[in-house]
Design a protein around this motif. Structure first.
Motif, PDB file in Angstrom:
ATOM      1  N   LEU A 272      70.395 -64.523  29.389  1.00 41.11           N
ATOM      2  CA  LEU A 272      71.417 -65.505  29.042  1.00 41.11           C
ATOM      3  C   LEU A 272      70.752 -66.880  29.000  1.00 41.11           C
ATOM      4  N   ILE A 273      70.988 -67.622  27.909  1.00 44.54           N
ATOM      5  CA  ILE A 273      70.292 -68.889  27.684  1.00 44.54           C
ATOM      6  C   ILE A 273      71.292 -70.000  27.414  1.00 44.54           C
ATOM      7  N   ASN A 274      71.093 -71.126  28.084  1.00 42.66           N
ATOM      8  CA  ASN A 274      71.834 -72.342  27.779  1.00 42.66           C
ATOM      9  C   ASN A 274      71.110 -73.041  26.631  1.00 42.66           C
ATOM     10  N   VAL A 275      71.727 -73.022  25.464  1.00 41.18           N
ATOM     11  CA  VAL A 275      71.114 -73.606  24.270  1.00 41.18           C
ATOM     12  C   VAL A 275      71.287 -75.124  24.309  1.00 41.18           C
ATOM     13  N   ARG A 276      70.180 -75.843  24.275  1.00 40.62           N
ATOM     14  CA  ARG A 276      70.239 -77.305  24.237  1.00 40.62           C
ATOM     15  C   ARG A 276      70.161 -77.826  22.799  1.00 40.62           C
ATOM     16  N   PHE A 277      69.371 -77.126  21.964  1.00 40.37           N
ATOM     17  CA  PHE A 277      69.208 -77.549  20.574  1.00 40.37           C
ATOM     18  C   PHE A 277      69.155 -76.326  19.669  1.00 40.37           C
ATOM     19  N   SER A 278      69.690 -76.490  18.460  1.00 37.18           N
ATOM     20  CA  SER A 278      69.575 -75.502  17.398  1.00 37.18           C
ATOM     21  C   SER A 278      69.212 -76.270  16.129  1.00 37.18           C
ATOM     22  N   SER A 279      69.251 -75.609  14.981  1.00 38.54           N
ATOM     23  CA  SER A 279      69.042 -76.308  13.712  1.00 38.54           C
ATOM     24  C   SER A 279      69.805 -75.575  12.618  1.00 38.54           C
ATOM     25  N   LEU A 280      70.059 -76.297  11.537  1.00 36.91           N
ATOM     26  CA  LEU A 280      70.824 -75.732  10.426  1.00 36.91           C
ATOM     27  C   LEU A 280      69.875 -75.244   9.341  1.00 36.91           C
ATOM     28  N   ASN A 281      69.987 -73.980   8.986  1.00 38.59           N
ATOM     29  CA  ASN A 281      69.196 -73.365   7.935  1.00 38.59           C
ATOM     30  C   ASN A 281      70.120 -72.832   6.839  1.00 38.59           C
ATOM     31  N   TYR A 282      69.542 -72.550   5.671  1.00 40.86           N
ATOM     32  CA  TYR A 282      70.337 -72.047   4.557  1.00 40.86           C
ATOM     33  C   TYR A 282      71.031 -70.736   4.919  1.00 40.86           C
ATOM     34  N   LYS A 283      70.349 -69.909   5.688  1.00 42.72           N
ATOM     35  CA  LYS A 283      70.960 -68.639   6.099  1.00 42.72           C
ATOM     36  C   LYS A 283      72.180 -68.886   6.988  1.00 42.72           C
ATOM     37  N   ASP A 284      72.137 -69.933   7.804  1.00 42.33           N
ATOM     38  CA  ASP A 284      73.297 -70.289   8.628  1.00 42.33           C
ATOM     39  C   ASP A 284      74.477 -70.706   7.750  1.00 42.33           C
ATOM     40  N   ALA A 285      74.167 -71.497   6.713  1.00 44.21           N
ATOM     41  CA  ALA A 285      75.233 -71.938   5.811  1.00 44.21           C
ATOM     42  C   ALA A 285      75.878 -70.745   5.110  1.00 44.21           C
ATOM     43  N   LEU A 286      75.061 -69.784   4.712  1.00 46.05           N
ATOM     44  CA  LEU A 286      75.608 -68.575   4.081  1.00 46.05           C
ATOM     45  C   LEU A 286      76.496 -67.805   5.056  1.00 46.05           C
ATOM     46  N   SER A 287      76.024 -67.643   6.289  1.00 45.77           N
ATOM     47  CA  SER A 287      76.818 -66.942   7.301  1.00 45.77           C
ATOM     48  C   SER A 287      78.130 -67.669   7.552  1.00 45.77           C
ATOM     49  N   ALA A 288      78.076 -69.003   7.620  1.00 44.50           N
ATOM     50  CA  ALA A 288      79.273 -69.799   7.881  1.00 44.50           C
ATOM     51  C   ALA A 288      80.244 -69.791   6.713  1.00 44.50           C
TER      52      ALA A 288
END
Length: 335
Positions: free
Chosen positions: A37-53
């Motif tokens: 289990l991880i506390n996420v402090r940072f992520s980033s936006l990728n094209y694959k994320d936009a497609l999933s969203a």
């Protein structure tokens, strides 16, 4: 104490088959199985994320879902002896953010085998300025180097030049001394691309004007292609003898309208780049390069920091082809 509640961007499918994005409170009970289990402090936006969203079933099969193929943070709890609470880790690729709830939530639960220990010379934020995009760009450059393409061989062409992978590839190639030609459909971004290190910028339509020819004058010692389709085919036709073309994306098209002449008359090499399931030994080697001899000092020039509440607009801009550079998502500590 294990925190149970956290904030996440959740994409749900409505009764009329539209997809709604909302920031909601979730519980760890809703996360998938996994050892860490991880506390996420940072992520980033990728094209694959936009497609999933946006409800793309080729990326994400079932909804509700939290996208985010990148995550960096601290281990909160672990059943894997390799990882203990407090460890700073990076998770990119595998199934994260595709069908496994991803980095657009403050907590993720993943297999221990998916994790990379954060290099000491990278902060969590810097690791997500790179993220999958930077990792993929580095794989492309490693592919060029491993196949004999060095700065003495000639210029390297970078396509889809304002995207996340391409912008980091330009920074990296420039750091290593390559001459770079960028292809972009955004005339307003030409000055930006030159600032990153491109010596020449070609408008996309100008570049494609000769796409119907069987073979083009040999120009490129190497290519980093991020878009596929006719742009990739045109780049291959213009590659030099023993040139190396790396292919890592299909934003324009998954098809490749091409003949065999570049391969049988010039010995052009087409090298596929895959990052999601990159073997761990290679994955670790690339992250160490990015943290040391390939460390980029100018990432701030192409990255902007946003919060979960800003993702909606950034996703729409990315899907409309209006994004430039990288978006780093700050999620923060669970309180």
């Amino acid at each position: 104490m294990i925190h149970k509640d956290f904030l996440a961007l959740v994409v749900t499918e409505t009764n009329d088959h539209h997809f709604l994005r909302q920031i909601v409170q979730r519980s760890t009970d809703q996360l998938p199985p996994g050892e860490v289990l991880i506390n996420v402090r940072f992520s980033s936006l990728n094209y694959k994320d936009a497609l999933s969203a946006n409800g793309n079933r080729g990326v994400t099969k079932q909804y509700p879902h939290t996208p985010g193929i990148d995550a960096a943070g601290f281990v909160v709890d672990s059943m894997d002896p390799r990882w203990v609470p407090g460890d700073a880790v990076i998770c990119t690729g595998y199934d994260l953010g595709m069908n496994t709830d991803g980095g657009f939530g403050q907590l993720i639960r993943v297999p221990g085998d998916w994790l990379v220990r954060k290099p000491e010379t990278l902060s969590l934020m810097k690791s997500m300025q790179l993220g999958t995009a930077g990792f993929t760009a580095a794989l492309c450059v490693l592919g060029l180097e491993s196949n004999g393409i060095d700065p003495r061989k000639g210029p390297v062409l970078v396509t889809g030049a304002t995207g996340g992978v391409a912008t980091i590839a330009i920074l990296l190639l420039n750091k290593l001394g390559y001459a770079i030609t960028a292809v972009s459909g955004k005339s307003s971004a030409h000055a930006f691309l030159r600032e990153l290190g491109a010596q020449e910028v070609i408008d996309r339509e100008t570049f494609l004007a000769t796409r119907d020819r069987a073979l083009l004058p040999a120009r490129w010692a190497g290519v980093v292609d991020t878009v596929g389709g006719e742009i990739l085919a045109t780049a291959i036709k213009g590659a030099d003898f023993d040139g190396v073309v790396t292919s890592c994306g299909n934003a324009a098209s998954g098809d490749l309208p091409l003949n065999v002449y570049p391969f049988i008359l010039r010995g052009v090499h087409l090298l596929g780049i895959y990052s999601a399931n990159c073997p761990m030994e290679k994955r670790l080697r690339v992250w160490q390069k990015l943290a040391n001899e390939w460390k980029l000092d100018r990432l701030d020039s192409l990255c902007r920091l946003i919060g979960l509440q800003d993702l909606e607009g950034e996703i729409d801009r990315m899907l409309a082809g209006q994004s430039k550079g990288r978006c780093v998502v700050q999620l923060g500590e669970i309180v």
